[in-house]
Design a protein around this motif. Structure first.
Motif, short mmCIF file in Angstrom:
data_model
loop_
_atom_site.label_atom_id
_atom_site.label_comp_id
_atom_site.label_asym_id
_atom_site.label_seq_id
_atom_site.Cartn_x
_atom_site.Cartn_y
_atom_site.Cartn_z
N LEU A 47 -99.80 -62.82 -54.59
CA LEU A 47 -100.32 -62.04 -53.46
C LEU A 47 -101.31 -62.87 -52.65
O LEU A 47 -101.28 -62.85 -51.41
N ALA B 244 -99.37 -65.25 -50.55
CA ALA B 244 -98.69 -64.56 -49.45
C ALA B 244 -99.67 -64.22 -48.33
O ALA B 244 -99.36 -64.37 -47.14
N PHE B 245 -100.87 -63.77 -48.70
CA PHE B 245 -101.88 -63.48 -47.67
C PHE B 245 -102.21 -64.76 -46.89
O PHE B 245 -102.31 -64.75 -45.66
N THR C 196 -99.32 -65.99 -44.47
CA THR C 196 -99.08 -65.17 -43.28
C THR C 196 -100.32 -65.04 -42.41
O THR C 196 -100.29 -64.33 -41.41
N SER C 197 -101.40 -65.70 -42.78
CA SER C 197 -102.63 -65.64 -41.98
C SER C 197 -102.51 -66.53 -40.75
O SER C 197 -101.87 -67.58 -40.78
N PHE D 287 -106.01 -57.80 -43.25
CA PHE D 287 -106.53 -58.37 -44.49
C PHE D 287 -108.02 -58.10 -44.70
O PHE D 287 -108.56 -58.46 -45.75
N CYS E 96 -107.52 -59.89 -54.42
CA CYS E 96 -106.14 -59.53 -54.75
C CYS E 96 -106.04 -58.67 -56.01
O CYS E 96 -105.22 -57.74 -56.06
N LEU F 77 -98.48 -57.30 -44.83
CA LEU F 77 -98.02 -58.69 -44.86
C LEU F 77 -96.96 -58.94 -43.79
O LEU F 77 -97.01 -59.97 -43.08
N SER G 16 -98.54 -58.84 -40.27
CA SER G 16 -99.37 -60.03 -40.08
C SER G 16 -98.50 -61.26 -39.83
O SER G 16 -98.80 -62.08 -38.96
#
Length: 512
Positions: free
Chosen positions: A124, A127-128, A131-132, A269, A325, A348, A351
């Protein structure tokens, strides 16, 4: 591991310190995310063109030095290495940026693991990060912030290991990470000072008593020393650059700091990194990492005070996101788990889409006006060949017998870099500029006493007063009706200079 445990480990000595068990590193799923990230970046890296800064870095890489007016040497050296290995094109240049961003993703996952996250938390966190907006932008273009992100995350990860284990053998590794970061950008000093303040305020202070701490400090100093000596020898021009940026953009940077902190990762986020910040203070299992929670606001205050860019403070925010997370996963596993999982997946996905539009070349170049309202850098990748075309058109009007004595003078490093790259295939001679380190690579010889082609952005005034008999000869049109900085730039034909180039050059130098 608690701070008391950390102190016990530290007091036991710096050698043979047993590290507490950590969750296994989620190599395969983290690598899968990194591969998708790299594939997207690679597929889009050549869609527009070079950014103005990339053109400057390539020029600087052709003039190797221990420092430059506005930066240490690491980014130009990496830019040259990438183009030597993979080709002198946007795709070839940006390979090194993609690799640095991929390494940053792994460091985020490692930071999550350091804070006790198992495979779900590590995945996780990755992934954050992937995609930031900030990481997507860093992986797309070569910039000092690309490698700053990597250096800051490396420092945070090593600092977490040091704080968690109390093992002083991590001090030399931390010193190397700091030194390499300083070889790219001096802003790393802010992070180091903020982490030190955090340790002094909330501990564990035992790590500062390690006999290997001086070794880490020495290693960091050795990496940073060549550029520091270069700056001293040249009168610290980087301070002049920083003062000019703060004077020109400081008020806007301060006003936009908080909104951009929320936007540059993703507004979706925000609850995650807030949960991470709270967790580091409240969760007994990770309270040993409170220094990082203190460091982030300290860095923010310092950046606002100096009028710096908001993204300077973003790397620690990625670590706080990683810390958040596990709380997010616990929230997802509580009641209504399916609905909450859908919310996280939607955050997600949204974003990824929004940040890709804002930071990557997914739209046609003539549709960039909206993304540029958030990210001006998108537009700075469009129109450089057209600028060279405009200069070539003006050059064609110079009589052949005058061309050996004619000089092309660019008002900024983007224009000079574009003419350096695109000019030769259009039959143009070397372009000169007084902007940033281009000033150190001039001036033209005094024997070049013929006409001068002056390139400057629309509305720019000042430098043309150093030339005589100037008249418009061409105007830049990027062909996309895109209102970026170089759209409608002028190319003037001037009869000559008011003084010889050697006497004029100090007045033509610009630091910002």
């Amino acid at each position: 591991m608690s701070s008391n445990q950390s102190q016990t480990a530290d007091d036991a000595g710096d050698a043979d310190v047993p590290e507490p068990a950590l969750p296994a590193f989620a190599l395969k799923p983290v690598a899968a995310i990194a591969v998708v990230f790299a594939a997207v970046q690679s597929g889009l890296s050549g869609r527009y063109g070079f950014h103005r800064d990339e053109l400057y870095f390539m020029a600087a890489g052709d003039h190797p030095a221990w420092g430059y007016v506005d930066q240490p040497p690491l980014t130009p050296l990496l830019a040259r290495a990438s183009t030597e290995l993979f080709g002198s094109s946007p795709v070839g240049l940006r390979v090194v940026a993609i690799l640095a961003a991929v390494a940053a993703l792994f460091l985020v996952a490692l930071a999550a693991r350091e804070l006790g996250s198992g495979t779900p938390g590590q995945v996780l966190a990755t992934a954050f990060a992937a995609t930031s907006g900030f990481v997507l932008a860093s992986g797309h273009m070569v910039s000092t912030s690309t490698f700053d992100l990597l250096a800051w995350l490396a420092i945070c990860w090593v600092a977490l290991r040091l704080l968690r284990t109390g093992d002083g053998r991590w001090w030399p590794v931390l010193g190397a990470a700091i030194g390499i970061g300083a070889f790219n950008k001096h802003l790393v000093v802010l992070l180091v000072a903020a982490l030190l303040a955090g340790v002094l305020l909330v501990g564990p202070r035992s790590v500062l008593r390690s006999r290997l701490m001086p070794v880490g400090v020495l290693i960091a100093a050795l990496f940073a020393l060549p550029n520091v000596l270069w700056q001293i020898d040249h009168g610290w021009p980087q301070l002049t650059v920083a003062e000019g940026i703060a004077e020109d953009d400081g008020a806007e940077n301060r006003a936009m700091f908080v909104p951009q902190q929320l936007l540059f990762l993703s507004p979706f986020f925000v609850p995650v990194w807030i949960a991470g910040l709270v967790r580091l203070f409240r969760d007994p299992q990770v309270r040993w990492a409170r220094a990082l929670a203190v460091a982030y606001p300290v860095v923010c205050v310092a950046v606002v005070a100096m009028g710096g860019k908001s993204y300077y403070a973003l790397p620690p925010l990625l670590v706080l996101t990683a810390a958040g997370c596990d709380p997010v996963l616990r929230w997802m596993r509580s009641s209504r788990r399916s609905a909450r999982g859908v919310l996280v997946a939607a955050a997600l996905a949204l974003s990824a889409v929004i940040n890709a539009v804002v930071t990557l070349p997914v739209l046609p170049a003539d549709a960039l006006d909206v993304p540029m309202a958030v990210n001006q850098e998108q537009g700075e990748q469009v129109g450089w060949p057209e600028l060279a075309d405009a200069v070539a058109a003006a050059w064609a009007g110079i009589p052949a017998e005058q061309r050996p004595r004619t000089v092309i003078f660019a008002g900024n490093y983007g224009e000079a870099g574009a003419l350096r790259y695109y000019g030769p295939e259009r039959g143009l001679p070397k372009a000169y500029s007084g902007h940033m380190s281009f000033a150190d690579w001039g001036p033209p010889p005094d024997s070049a006493n013929g006409p001068v082609l002056v390139v400057h952005i629309a509305g720019a005034t000042g430098q043309d007063r150093f030339f005589t008999g100037c008249r418009p000869a061409a105007r830049v049109d990027n062909g996309k009706d895109l209102d970026n900085e170089e759209q409608d730039a002028e190319v003037l034909v001037c009869d000559g200079t008011s003084r010889p180039w050697s006497a004029l050059w100090p007045d033509l130098r610009r630091y910002y």
